[in-house]
Design a protein around this motif. Structure first.
Motif, PDB file in Angstrom:
ATOM      1  N   ILE A  60      22.082  -9.666  65.579  1.00 53.94           N
ATOM      2  CA  ILE A  60      22.296  -9.135  64.234  1.00 53.94           C
ATOM      3  C   ILE A  60      21.053  -8.349  63.840  1.00 53.94           C
ATOM      4  O   ILE A  60      19.948  -8.890  63.839  1.00 53.94           O
ATOM      5  N   VAL A  74      19.183  -6.484  60.934  1.00 57.19           N
ATOM      6  CA  VAL A  74      19.130  -6.367  59.484  1.00 57.19           C
ATOM      7  C   VAL A  74      17.669  -6.456  59.067  1.00 57.19           C
ATOM      8  O   VAL A  74      16.883  -7.150  59.697  1.00 57.19           O
ATOM      9  N   LEU A 132      32.575 -11.601  58.325  1.00 55.99           N
ATOM     10  CA  LEU A 132      31.576 -10.645  57.843  1.00 55.99           C
ATOM     11  C   LEU A 132      32.021  -9.988  56.543  1.00 55.99           C
ATOM     12  O   LEU A 132      31.218  -9.793  55.628  1.00 55.99           O
ATOM     13  N   SER A 163      27.146  -3.199  54.076  1.00 55.34           N
ATOM     14  CA  SER A 163      28.254  -2.998  54.996  1.00 55.34           C
ATOM     15  C   SER A 163      27.753  -3.331  56.397  1.00 55.34           C
ATOM     16  O   SER A 163      26.565  -3.506  56.617  1.00 55.34           O
ATOM     17  N   TYR A 164      28.675  -3.407  57.343  1.00 56.56           N
ATOM     18  CA  TYR A 164      28.291  -3.737  58.711  1.00 56.56           C
ATOM     19  C   TYR A 164      29.064  -2.864  59.685  1.00 56.56           C
ATOM     20  O   TYR A 164      30.101  -2.290  59.358  1.00 56.56           O
ATOM     21  N   SER A 165      28.534  -2.794  60.881  1.00 58.32           N
ATOM     22  CA  SER A 165      29.258  -2.203  62.003  1.00 58.32           C
ATOM     23  C   SER A 165      28.851  -2.991  63.244  1.00 58.32           C
ATOM     24  O   SER A 165      27.782  -3.603  63.272  1.00 58.32           O
ATOM     25  N   ILE A 219      25.581  -6.650  65.670  1.00 56.66           N
ATOM     26  CA  ILE A 219      26.091  -6.467  64.314  1.00 56.66           C
ATOM     27  C   ILE A 219      24.981  -5.797  63.518  1.00 56.66           C
ATOM     28  O   ILE A 219      23.879  -6.340  63.402  1.00 56.66           O
ATOM     29  N   VAL A 269      23.719  -4.484  59.959  1.00 57.83           N
ATOM     30  CA  VAL A 269      23.959  -4.645  58.526  1.00 57.83           C
ATOM     31  C   VAL A 269      23.052  -3.675  57.788  1.00 57.83           C
ATOM     32  O   VAL A 269      21.854  -3.610  58.058  1.00 57.83           O
ATOM     33  N   LYS A 270      23.647  -2.897  56.888  1.00 54.88           N
ATOM     34  CA  LYS A 270      22.844  -1.933  56.125  1.00 54.88           C
ATOM     35  C   LYS A 270      23.430  -1.761  54.739  1.00 54.88           C
ATOM     36  O   LYS A 270      24.541  -2.185  54.462  1.00 54.88           O
TER      37      LYS A 270
END
Length: 118
Positions: free
Chosen positions: A52, A54, A78, A88-90, A96, A98-99
């Motif tokens: 992840i 982030v 998520l 949001s995530y992709s 993963i 997260v931004k």
């Protein structure tokens, strides 16, 4: 004997592919109440094996999460974790990401008109 070797080679080749397809959207079980996003992500990471990405700033500013899910697909978990936030995530190549959303909601102010005082 030759056919057996070919069969074994085929299974060794296709086995990991089947495993990757199975883990495309792994299932997650969580039971958290008022937990920091960092702890929730740690649990998701340990259950899925996905990294992840982030920033610490995002983690420190995020609201605490209460969530109880059992065998729910990762993407739904998520979505639940990030709802009501500007995050949001992709998922890209096993990570993963997260931004913050690019467009933040800006509250609209009512138009105030000056009326001449007589």
């Amino acid at each position: 004997m030759r056919k057996l070797k070919r069969l074994i080679a085929l299974l060794l080749l296709l086995g990991p592919l089947a495993l990757m397809a199975q883990n495309k959207n792994p299932l997650v079980t969580l039971s958290v109440k008022d937990q920091p996003l960092k702890e929730v992500f740690r649990s998701i990471q340990s259950q899925t094996g996905l990294n992840i990405a982030v920033t610490e700033k995002i983690l420190s500013e995020a609201k605490k999460i209460s969530l109880q899910v059992k065998d729910m697909p990762l993407e739904e978990v998520l979505e639940q974790c990030l709802k009501n936030s500007d995050l949001s995530y992709s998922i890209v190549e096993g990570t993963i990401i997260v931004k913050r959303n690019k467009c933040r909601a800006i509250p609209l102010l009512p138009m105030v008109r000056s009326l001449p005082v007589w």
